[in-house]
Motif scaffolding. Structure first.
Motif, short mmCIF file in Angstrom:
data_model
loop_
_atom_site.label_atom_id
_atom_site.label_comp_id
_atom_site.label_asym_id
_atom_site.label_seq_id
_atom_site.Cartn_x
_atom_site.Cartn_y
_atom_site.Cartn_z
N UNK A 131 2.22 11.51 1.47
CA UNK A 131 2.73 10.90 2.70
C UNK A 131 1.59 10.70 3.68
N UNK A 132 1.60 9.56 4.36
CA UNK A 132 0.53 9.25 5.30
C UNK A 132 0.81 9.84 6.69
N UNK A 133 2.02 9.65 7.22
CA UNK A 133 2.51 10.32 8.42
C UNK A 133 1.95 9.84 9.76
N UNK A 134 1.08 8.83 9.80
CA UNK A 134 0.41 8.53 11.07
C UNK A 134 0.20 7.04 11.28
N UNK A 135 1.21 6.22 11.00
CA UNK A 135 1.02 4.77 11.07
C UNK A 135 0.81 4.28 12.50
N UNK A 136 -0.20 3.45 12.67
CA UNK A 136 -0.44 2.71 13.91
C UNK A 136 -1.48 1.66 13.62
N UNK B 268 0.84 -1.20 0.00
CA UNK B 268 0.00 0.00 0.00
C UNK B 268 0.87 1.25 0.00
N UNK B 269 1.90 1.28 0.85
CA UNK B 269 2.77 2.45 0.91
C UNK B 269 3.56 2.63 -0.38
N UNK B 270 4.00 1.53 -0.96
CA UNK B 270 4.77 1.63 -2.21
C UNK B 270 3.92 2.25 -3.32
N UNK B 271 2.66 1.85 -3.39
CA UNK B 271 1.75 2.44 -4.37
C UNK B 271 1.49 3.91 -4.06
N UNK B 272 1.24 4.21 -2.78
CA UNK B 272 1.01 5.60 -2.36
C UNK B 272 2.15 6.50 -2.81
N UNK B 273 3.37 6.07 -2.55
CA UNK B 273 4.54 6.90 -2.86
C UNK B 273 4.79 6.96 -4.37
N UNK B 274 4.50 5.88 -5.09
CA UNK B 274 4.70 5.88 -6.54
C UNK B 274 3.77 6.88 -7.22
N UNK C 22 7.68 8.05 5.96
CA UNK C 22 6.66 7.02 6.15
C UNK C 22 7.29 5.68 6.49
N UNK C 23 8.37 5.32 5.79
CA UNK C 23 9.03 4.04 6.04
C UNK C 23 9.51 3.96 7.48
N UNK C 24 10.16 5.00 7.94
CA UNK C 24 10.63 5.03 9.33
C UNK C 24 9.46 4.95 10.31
N UNK D 291 -7.93 7.13 8.21
CA UNK D 291 -7.71 8.31 9.06
C UNK D 291 -6.59 9.16 8.47
N UNK D 292 -6.95 10.10 7.61
CA UNK D 292 -5.98 10.89 6.87
C UNK D 292 -5.83 12.31 7.39
N UNK D 293 -6.13 12.53 8.67
CA UNK D 293 -6.08 13.90 9.18
C UNK D 293 -4.65 14.45 9.25
N UNK D 294 -3.64 13.59 9.25
CA UNK D 294 -2.25 14.07 9.27
C UNK D 294 -1.55 13.85 7.93
N UNK D 295 -2.27 13.33 6.95
CA UNK D 295 -1.67 13.03 5.66
C UNK D 295 -1.44 14.31 4.86
N UNK D 296 -0.52 14.23 3.91
CA UNK D 296 -0.22 15.38 3.06
C UNK D 296 0.90 15.01 2.10
N UNK D 297 1.89 15.88 2.00
CA UNK D 297 3.05 15.56 1.17
C UNK D 297 4.27 15.41 2.08
N UNK D 298 5.31 14.82 1.52
CA UNK D 298 6.53 14.63 2.29
C UNK D 298 7.50 13.78 1.50
N UNK D 299 8.58 13.36 2.15
CA UNK D 299 9.53 12.44 1.51
C UNK D 299 9.20 11.03 1.98
#
Length: 258
Positions: free
Chosen positions: A151-156, A87-93, A185-187, A173-181
């Protein structure tokens, strides 16, 4: 209608038709926009059953035929970790190609001289802050040069939906999502996974950008300290960040970046 929770101006209700989220504050309504962005880019989300300018009606994971809510044990499951990575790989692509990416907020937006001076007063350090302020323009140039994506920014695990057959996963829950590097997200994901699940996630996700990692080793703690500084009571999750400022680890990260 049953109220499930209310926090920071966001109320969540269970209804006969699904889960209703109501956003009192305008800044939180960006989650409505983000559902539209992801669906337009082909990134899987929970089904949006209805929406208004300040609310979303979403499918209820308690009754979804396909998805279930993430559980703590998922953080130790390599199969779930691989599904999360997909999911994250697709999001970032797709995020790198999103035309309106520049209009979204980023965690690094808090890296301003005004905000950093506030942090310097709240968390004093005779060695770290003088170096940071001296080289602020250089550091900001390195941040600005990083490739940007969604970027999702809020993994849990409480924000995780896992397919009932285990074949897929997605975040909600995308309240903290936006753009980023992407590395941020990986970290963020890996910090919640067990060692074997983390290894599975990294193998499935693939290589990450070394420049992003170097910037992140500094920015992650500064963004965390800024977020913690907005709270009435200093949160326990930010204590390691304050300790890295005290013990010189953050200064070493700054020197590595420079």
């Amino acid at each position: 209608m049953i109220k499930l929770r209310e926090k920071d101006g966001i109320s969540v209700y269970r209804t006969d038709d699904g889960v209703l989220k109501v956003f009192e504050r305008a800044e939180h309504r960006r989650e409505i926009e983000f559902y539209g962005i992801l669906q337009g880019c082909g990134v899987p989300t929970l089904r949006v059953l209805a929406q208004t300018e300040d609310s979303l009606l979403l499918e209820d994971l308690a009754h979804s035929p396909r998805w279930r809510l993430g559980q703590p044990e998922d953080m130790d499951d390599p199969n779930v970790a691989r599904a999360i990575a997909a999911w994250y790989k697709l999001l970032h692509k797709v995020g790198r190609e999103f035309a309106a990416l520049h209009t979204l907020t980023a965690e690094t937006d808090v890296f301003t001289l005004t905000n950093l001076r506030v942090l310097a007063e709240k968390f004093p350090s005779a060695t770290f802050w003088p170096v940071l302020f001296t080289h602020y323009d250089t550091i900001w140039a390195k941040i600005a040069a990083l490739p940007q994506t969604l970027a999702y920014n809020d993994f849990y695990h409480t924000n995780l939906a896992v397919a009932r057959d285990g074949a897929a996963a997605l975040m909600f829950d995308y309240n903290l999502a936006g753009r980023g590097y992407a590395y941020g997200d990986v970290r963020n994901v890996c910090s919640s996974l067990s060692p074997r699940a983390q290894a599975a996630f990294r193998a499935a996700y693939g290589a990450t950008n070394l420049a992003e990692q170097t910037v992140d080793s500094l920015i992650c703690d500064l963004v965390g300290l800024w977020t913690a500084a907005q709270r009435e009571r200093f949160p326990a999750w930010a204590e390691p960040m304050r300790e890295r400022l005290k013990n010189g680890a953050l200064l070493r990260a700054l020197e590595d970046l420079l």
